[in-house]
Design an enzyme around this catalytic site. Structure first.
Site, PDB file in Angstrom:
ATOM      1  N   GLY A  98       0.834  -1.190   0.000  1.00  0.00           N
ATOM      2  CA  GLY A  98       0.000   0.000   0.000  1.00  0.00           C
ATOM      3  C   GLY A  98       0.869   1.240   0.000  1.00  0.00           C
ATOM      4  N   ALA A 111       1.757   5.269   1.444  1.00  0.00           N
ATOM      5  CA  ALA A 111       1.950   5.880   2.754  1.00  0.00           C
ATOM      6  C   ALA A 111       0.603   6.186   3.393  1.00  0.00           C
ATOM      7  CB  ALA A 111       2.788   7.162   2.618  1.00  0.00           C
ATOM      8  N   ARG A 112       0.475   5.853   4.657  1.00  0.00           N
ATOM      9  CA  ARG A 112      -0.737   6.100   5.446  1.00  0.00           C
ATOM     10  C   ARG A 112      -1.986   5.448   4.853  1.00  0.00           C
ATOM     11  NH1 ARG A 112       2.360   5.926   8.030  1.00  0.00           N
ATOM     12  NH2 ARG A 112       3.763   7.467   8.819  1.00  0.00           N
ATOM     13  N   LYS A 164      -1.898  -0.020   5.877  1.00  0.00           N
ATOM     14  CA  LYS A 164      -1.315  -1.355   5.681  1.00  0.00           C
ATOM     15  C   LYS A 164      -0.724  -1.936   6.962  1.00  0.00           C
ATOM     16  CE  LYS A 164       2.840   0.617   3.631  1.00  0.00           C
ATOM     17  NZ  LYS A 164       2.398   1.975   3.910  1.00  0.00           N
ATOM     18  N   THR A 199      12.193  -2.956  11.028  1.00  0.00           N
ATOM     19  CA  THR A 199      13.375  -2.651  10.225  1.00  0.00           C
ATOM     20  C   THR A 199      13.797  -1.194  10.343  1.00  0.00           C
ATOM     21  OG1 THR A 199      12.050  -2.162   8.257  1.00  0.00           O
ATOM     22  CG2 THR A 199      12.774  -4.447   8.553  1.00  0.00           C
ATOM     23  N   HIS A 232       3.815   2.983  17.244  1.00  0.00           N
ATOM     24  CA  HIS A 232       3.608   1.609  16.760  1.00  0.00           C
ATOM     25  C   HIS A 232       3.703   0.617  17.918  1.00  0.00           C
ATOM     26  CE1 HIS A 232       3.184   1.652  12.394  1.00  0.00           C
ATOM     27  NE2 HIS A 232       4.031   2.671  12.359  1.00  0.00           N
ATOM     28  N   GLU A 255      14.219  -5.678  16.739  1.00  0.00           N
ATOM     29  CA  GLU A 255      14.638  -4.668  15.771  1.00  0.00           C
ATOM     30  C   GLU A 255      15.838  -5.186  14.995  1.00  0.00           C
ATOM     31  OE1 GLU A 255      15.263  -0.962  17.793  1.00  0.00           O
ATOM     32  OE2 GLU A 255      13.261  -1.011  18.680  1.00  0.00           O
ATOM     33  N   ASP A 309       7.745  -5.306   9.443  1.00  0.00           N
ATOM     34  CA  ASP A 309       7.302  -3.971   9.048  1.00  0.00           C
ATOM     35  C   ASP A 309       8.506  -3.028   9.097  1.00  0.00           C
ATOM     36  OD1 ASP A 309       5.731  -1.820   8.368  1.00  0.00           O
ATOM     37  OD2 ASP A 309       4.438  -1.933  10.129  1.00  0.00           O
TER      38      ASP A 309
END
Length: 178
Positions: A9, A11-12, A15, A39, A54, A66, A88
């Site tokens: 998808g 940005a914003r 997804k 990531t 998040h 991470e 993500d």
């Protein structure tokens, strides 16, 4: 092979939250938490704030890790510990790979191999960057092209591919008999 879902998808587009819901829904073993493989690197205050948001959205029951570069290795480890793993996002990973001047084809091949041997279902988030204007700079165009190839390569090994627009999923690829 565990199931692999690619969520694409802009940005914003919604997804990440959609992918989070998928991961929570398919986490099968109550004794194994959902896993989150981030990531992004917190290189500035704005990114640190995004990461905190998040984390708060996910809650404490997620096993978070991470890893900006070796996501193939992290997937192998996390998939043993979790009921499902959410990665993500592949777009930030690609940016990290390019910045580190690593071999994109080799890294993508390693990722594809890790997806095929994961011990639990995987959900990967990636941006679709090829729907807008042609980037002005050579680096921008190289990134856009590499992102398009990465998305194609990961879609090819995914069981399910979804495109998210305005928070709504559009199925691009579904497993047979679904």
């Amino acid at each position: 092979m565990a199931s692999v879902t690619l969520v694409l998808g802009g940005a914003r587009s919604g997804k990440s939250s959609y992918a989070q819901n998928v991961a929570e829904r398919i986490t099968k073993a109550p004794s194994k938490p959902p896993g989150f493989l981030a990531t992004a690197e917190a290189l500035d205050a704005e990114m640190r704030q995004r990461i905190r948001k998040h984390q708060a959205d996910r809650g404490a029951h997620w096993l978070s890790h991470e890893e900006p570069l070796d996501i193939a290795g992290a997937i192998a480890t996390l998939s043993q510990q979790c009921g499902a793993v959410l990665v993500d996002c592949l777009t930030l990973w690609l940016s990290n790979i390019m910045h580190a001047e690593r071999d994109i084809k080799a890294e993508t091949a390693a990722l594809s191999a890790a997806l095929k041997t994961a011990a639990c279902p995987l959900i990967l988030v990636s941006n679709e960057v090829g729907l807008g204007l042609v980037p002005e700079t050579p680096l921008g165009r190289a990134f856009r092209d590499a992102q398009g190839r990465l998305n194609q390569d990961i879609a090819a090994v995914s069981d399910t591919v979804l495109f998210i627009a305005a928070g709504l999923p559009i199925t691009l690829k579904a497993p047979p008999n679904s």
